[in-house]
Each structure stands twice: as structure tokens, then as C-alpha cells.
Design an enzyme around this catalytic site. Sequence first.
Site, PDB file in Angstrom:
ATOM      1  N   CYS A 116     -28.882   5.885  14.176  1.00  0.00           N
ATOM      2  CA  CYS A 116     -27.553   5.405  13.979  1.00  0.00           C
ATOM      3  C   CYS A 116     -27.643   4.600  15.627  1.00  0.00           C
ATOM      4  CB  CYS A 116     -26.859   7.058  14.658  1.00  0.00           C
ATOM      5  SG  CYS A 116     -27.210   7.517  13.116  1.00  0.00           S
ATOM      6  N   HIS A 256     -20.037   5.130  18.555  1.00  0.00           N
ATOM      7  CA  HIS A 256     -20.463   5.410  17.327  1.00  0.00           C
ATOM      8  C   HIS A 256     -19.919   6.213  16.318  1.00  0.00           C
ATOM      9  CE1 HIS A 256     -23.551   6.545  13.799  1.00  0.00           C
ATOM     10  NE2 HIS A 256     -23.522   7.787  14.611  1.00  0.00           N
ATOM     11  N   ASN A 286     -19.429   8.491   8.665  1.00  0.00           N
ATOM     12  CA  ASN A 286     -21.228   8.031   9.513  1.00  0.00           C
ATOM     13  C   ASN A 286     -21.608   7.140   8.598  1.00  0.00           C
ATOM     14  OD1 ASN A 286     -23.026   7.588  10.435  1.00  0.00           O
ATOM     15  ND2 ASN A 286     -23.376   9.111  12.029  1.00  0.00           N
TER      16      ASN A 286
HETATM   17  O1  UT7 Z   1     -25.664  10.054  13.741  1.00  0.00           O
HETATM   18  C1  UT7 Z   1     -26.378  10.948  14.252  1.00  0.00           C
HETATM   19  C2  UT7 Z   1     -25.983  11.566  15.099  1.00  0.00           C
HETATM   20  N1  UT7 Z   1     -24.963  12.897  14.563  1.00  0.00           N
HETATM   21  C3  UT7 Z   1     -24.403  13.301  15.279  1.00  0.00           C
HETATM   22  O2  UT7 Z   1     -23.863  12.913  16.437  1.00  0.00           O
HETATM   23  C4  UT7 Z   1     -23.819  14.896  14.215  1.00  0.00           C
HETATM   24  C5  UT7 Z   1     -23.739  15.956  15.383  1.00  0.00           C
HETATM   25  N2  UT7 Z   1     -23.990  17.376  15.121  1.00  0.00           N
HETATM   26  C6  UT7 Z   1     -21.946  17.658  14.693  1.00  0.00           C
HETATM   27  O3  UT7 Z   1     -21.132  16.251  14.104  1.00  0.00           O
HETATM   28  C7  UT7 Z   1     -21.553  19.275  14.152  1.00  0.00           C
HETATM   29  O4  UT7 Z   1     -23.072  19.762  14.697  1.00  0.00           O
HETATM   30  C8  UT7 Z   1     -21.664  19.357  12.516  1.00  0.00           C
HETATM   31  C9  UT7 Z   1     -20.438  18.657  12.230  1.00  0.00           C
HETATM   32  C10 UT7 Z   1     -23.042  18.937  11.786  1.00  0.00           C
HETATM   33  C11 UT7 Z   1     -21.957  21.070  11.794  1.00  0.00           C
HETATM   34  O5  UT7 Z   1     -21.032  21.699  13.176  1.00  0.00           O
HETATM   35  P1  UT7 Z   1     -20.862  22.601  14.109  1.00  0.00           P
HETATM   36  O6  UT7 Z   1     -19.385  22.676  14.355  1.00  0.00           O
HETATM   37  O7  UT7 Z   1     -21.778  22.845  15.173  1.00  0.00           O
HETATM   38  O8  UT7 Z   1     -20.959  23.616  13.086  1.00  0.00           O
HETATM   39  P2  UT7 Z   1     -22.522  24.405  13.431  1.00  0.00           P
HETATM   40  O9  UT7 Z   1     -23.797  23.929  12.233  1.00  0.00           O
HETATM   41  O10 UT7 Z   1     -22.413  25.417  14.506  1.00  0.00           O
HETATM   42  O11 UT7 Z   1     -22.057  26.208  11.698  1.00  0.00           O
HETATM   43  C12 UT7 Z   1     -21.240  26.246  12.481  1.00  0.00           C
HETATM   44  C13 UT7 Z   1     -20.788  27.235  11.153  1.00  0.00           C
HETATM   45  C14 UT7 Z   1     -22.130  28.436  10.413  1.00  0.00           C
HETATM   46  O12 UT7 Z   1     -21.689  29.026   9.676  1.00  0.00           O
HETATM   47  P3  UT7 Z   1     -22.013  30.898  10.243  1.00  0.00           P
HETATM   48  O13 UT7 Z   1     -23.775  30.875  10.484  1.00  0.00           O
HETATM   49  O14 UT7 Z   1     -21.596  30.108  11.990  1.00  0.00           O
HETATM   50  O15 UT7 Z   1     -21.400  31.891  10.083  1.00  0.00           O
HETATM   51  C15 UT7 Z   1     -22.223  26.403   8.897  1.00  0.00           C
HETATM   52  O16 UT7 Z   1     -23.217  27.657   8.255  1.00  0.00           O
HETATM   53  O17 UT7 Z   1     -19.985  26.533   9.952  1.00  0.00           O
HETATM   54  C16 UT7 Z   1     -20.565  26.744   8.596  1.00  0.00           C
HETATM   55  N3  UT7 Z   1     -20.732  24.945   8.190  1.00  0.00           N
HETATM   56  C17 UT7 Z   1     -19.821  25.409   7.556  1.00  0.00           C
HETATM   57  N4  UT7 Z   1     -18.595  25.634   6.184  1.00  0.00           N
HETATM   58  C18 UT7 Z   1     -18.253  25.448   5.559  1.00  0.00           C
HETATM   59  C19 UT7 Z   1     -21.660  24.844   8.205  1.00  0.00           C
HETATM   60  N5  UT7 Z   1     -21.182  23.071   7.091  1.00  0.00           N
HETATM   61  C20 UT7 Z   1     -20.192  23.551   6.691  1.00  0.00           C
HETATM   62  C21 UT7 Z   1     -19.232  23.262   5.590  1.00  0.00           C
HETATM   63  N6  UT7 Z   1     -18.339  24.123   5.496  1.00  0.00           N
HETATM   64  N7  UT7 Z   1     -19.697  21.616   5.868  1.00  0.00           N
END
Ligand code: UT7
Length: 333
Positions: A116, A256, A286
Site C-alpha cells: 500500500c 492512504h 482501499n
Molecule cells: O492498507 C494496508 C494497511 N491496512 C490497514 O491499515 C488496516 C488496519 N486495520 C483495520 O482497519 C481494522 O483493524 C479492521 C477494519 C481490519 C478491523 O477493525 P477492528 O475494529 O480492528 O476490529 P477487530 O479485528 O478488533 O474485531 C472486532 C470484532 C471482532 O469480534 P469479537 O472477537 O470482538 O467478538 C471481529 O470478529 O469485530 C468482528 N468483526 C466484524 N464484525 C462484523 C470483524 N470484521 C467484522 C465485520 N462485520 N466485517
Amino acid sequence: MEKLNAVITGVGGYVPDYILTNDEIAKMVDTSDEWIMTRIGVKERRILNEEGLGTSYMCRKAAKQLLQRTNTNPDDVDLVIVATSTPDYHFPSTASILCDKLGLKNAFAFDMQAACCGFLYMMETGANFIRSGRYKKVIIVGGDKMSSMVDYTDRATCPIFGDGAAAFMLEPTTENVGIMDAILQTDGKGLPFLHMKAGGSVCPPSYFTVDNRMHYIYQEGRTVFKYAVSNMSDVSAELAARNNLTKDDINWIIPHQANLRIIDAVAHRMEVPSEKVMVNIERYGNTSAGTLPLCIWDFEEKLKKGDNLIFTAFGAGFTWGAVYVKWGYDGKK
Ligand code: UT7
């Protein structure tokens, strides 16, 4: 000899027609428009869904528009660099395919892989060819068909990404505009947190790798999020400080487009109000190497000659950095 700067003299872009909405994604995985909007900030993304078309197709569309808008004779182009993580083939380079499709007879071409952060690295790389005095017209293209490596059964990654490409023309100038400064960083310790497990030389494709879904983006989102916020913020602040740019001197931040919460955190740290931050993540998601030039493609008409722009990105590797640009022309070409 007078000092040569590398100035951006035009932008071209392309996004595919097909729009993949959050409601459609919610039919594929257990998610909702509300979760995707609040946690990521993406409303819809474009998908190149026609069989047999790859990243070079989008890059060609973007570069064609760039050639038209800058009135460039294809024979005058010296160099083409393509930043992508989704090349048409492992080899040859997507840049060489693009050269052929554009009919560029006098250009040499190569790909750049910095995930990225590819477009950011390429801005500085392309600028150095111009600064050398030996190259007069350099096209840099950032493009990715992220849908080719997104696992549409993984709710943690599939809402994030989309397809698209955009390109800049770089040319020499003795005026005090162009790509003024850059801080680029790499830390290979980021590998475990963001990568594709198979398909490379460590783990070539096999029935095992296909059966085990190892040809998709693997991301530990929370870790990547944390590093993205702190590294993009730190490097942007450092670049502004060493160029004596106060928050009032900065006309635009171009971050980004990976997550709206990351974008907001960087803007907050830079103390720059949201109206000075380019955001189009809600429409494209993205697009990896495509995000930074696609922002300029969308916001070009608002830019004025002399505007101070800070581009910043973070990606797999880890790779990150910031580039300071003094914009070179008024409005839309
Ligand atoms: O471009 C390259 C660089 N990449 C990035 O900059 C991406 C960086 N990371 C992110 O943008 C975020 O970490 C994500 C969007 C990937 C995830 O968001 P988050 O707020 O960090 O969520 P998380 O992974 O901590 O998950 C929180 C909860 C989990 O459930 P539990 O374990 O708390 O019950 C996940 O299973 O949200 C759940 N979850 C979802 N729920 C509904 C994860 N994806 C989804 C979804 N819909 N699509």
C-alpha cells in the site's frame, strides 16, 4: 547548473464500473452496512469483474487519460513505473505490458512492490530520475485489482478493499514546486501481520495451498491498525517539522485510504481540520497502490499552484512514509 525539481504536471485515473455495496457484502459474510461504515468507513467499492482483465487494464485507462490531459506524445515518454501488489503475472512486469498497450516506443519500464506504500515510494523514485536531468517525462501508475486476492468468505478483510488505478506525469522544472522532500521507511518485522501465505518462492502454489485458502490477503487487523496510526502520524509530523510547515501552512493531507479511523487519527495528530484532508474511502475502499493518486484525481479541481500537500501511507512489509509536494498548477487539466 540550476537545481531541477520534479513537478507533477497531470493526473489520470480509472475505476471499474461495477459497484460492490455493503448490502451485497452482507449477503456473503456475517456483517452489516452499519459495522462497515463505523469501523472502516467504506460504503462501496469498485470491482473489475470482467473475465481476463487484470491490473494493466486499469493502469492503461488511467495512463491514457493522463497522456490526453497532459497533451503528451507517447514517443516522448522516457520511463514508466507501476506500483502494484496484484501484477497481471509474476513476470514479466505489468509496466512492460502497459508500455506495449500504450504504444510507448522510447520508454523503459519496471514494477515497484511496496504494497500500500508503493505509490509513495514511487513518487520519490520517479522524482529522482527527473532530478538526475536525464529523464524528461516519467509516468508513475499505482493500481491494484485487490478483488483478485480478497477472500470473500473472510469478513475481517473483504469489506476493506476495492479495485482502481491512477497515474501522475512527472517533469523537470526549475521553479520551486514539485516533490520537495520525502521520508520513507521499511521494517520487515511486519511480515507476519500482513501478507499472502502462498504463491511465492517460499511456498509455491499446490493443491494444498489452494485447498487451505492460502492465496488470499492475510491480515491481523488490530496490529496493523496500531502501527499504521502511529507510524503515519510520526512520519508526517517529522516531515512537516523539517520543512518548517506549521499546521496552517499545510493545505492538504492525502492519507492512504485504508480505514477512516486511521485517517481521522492522523489528521488529529497533525492538528489539520477535516476539510483539508482528502477522503474518498467511502466510494472506493482501499485500492492499495491506487489510493493516493485516486484522491488527487478526485480533488484535482480544488488544488492551486503552490499548495503544500503531505502524502502519507502505510502498508505490508511494513512500509510507510510521507512525501511533501508543492503543487504545480491551478485546477483541473
Ligand atoms: O492498507 C494496508 C494497511 N491496512 C490497514 O491499515 C488496516 C488496519 N486495520 C483495520 O482497519 C481494522 O483493524 C479492521 C477494519 C481490519 C478491523 O477493525 P477492528 O475494529 O480492528 O476490529 P477487530 O479485528 O478488533 O474485531 C472486532 C470484532 C471482532 O469480534 P469479537 O472477537 O470482538 O467478538 C471481529 O470478529 O469485530 C468482528 N468483526 C466484524 N464484525 C462484523 C470483524 N470484521 C467484522 C465485520 N462485520 N466485517
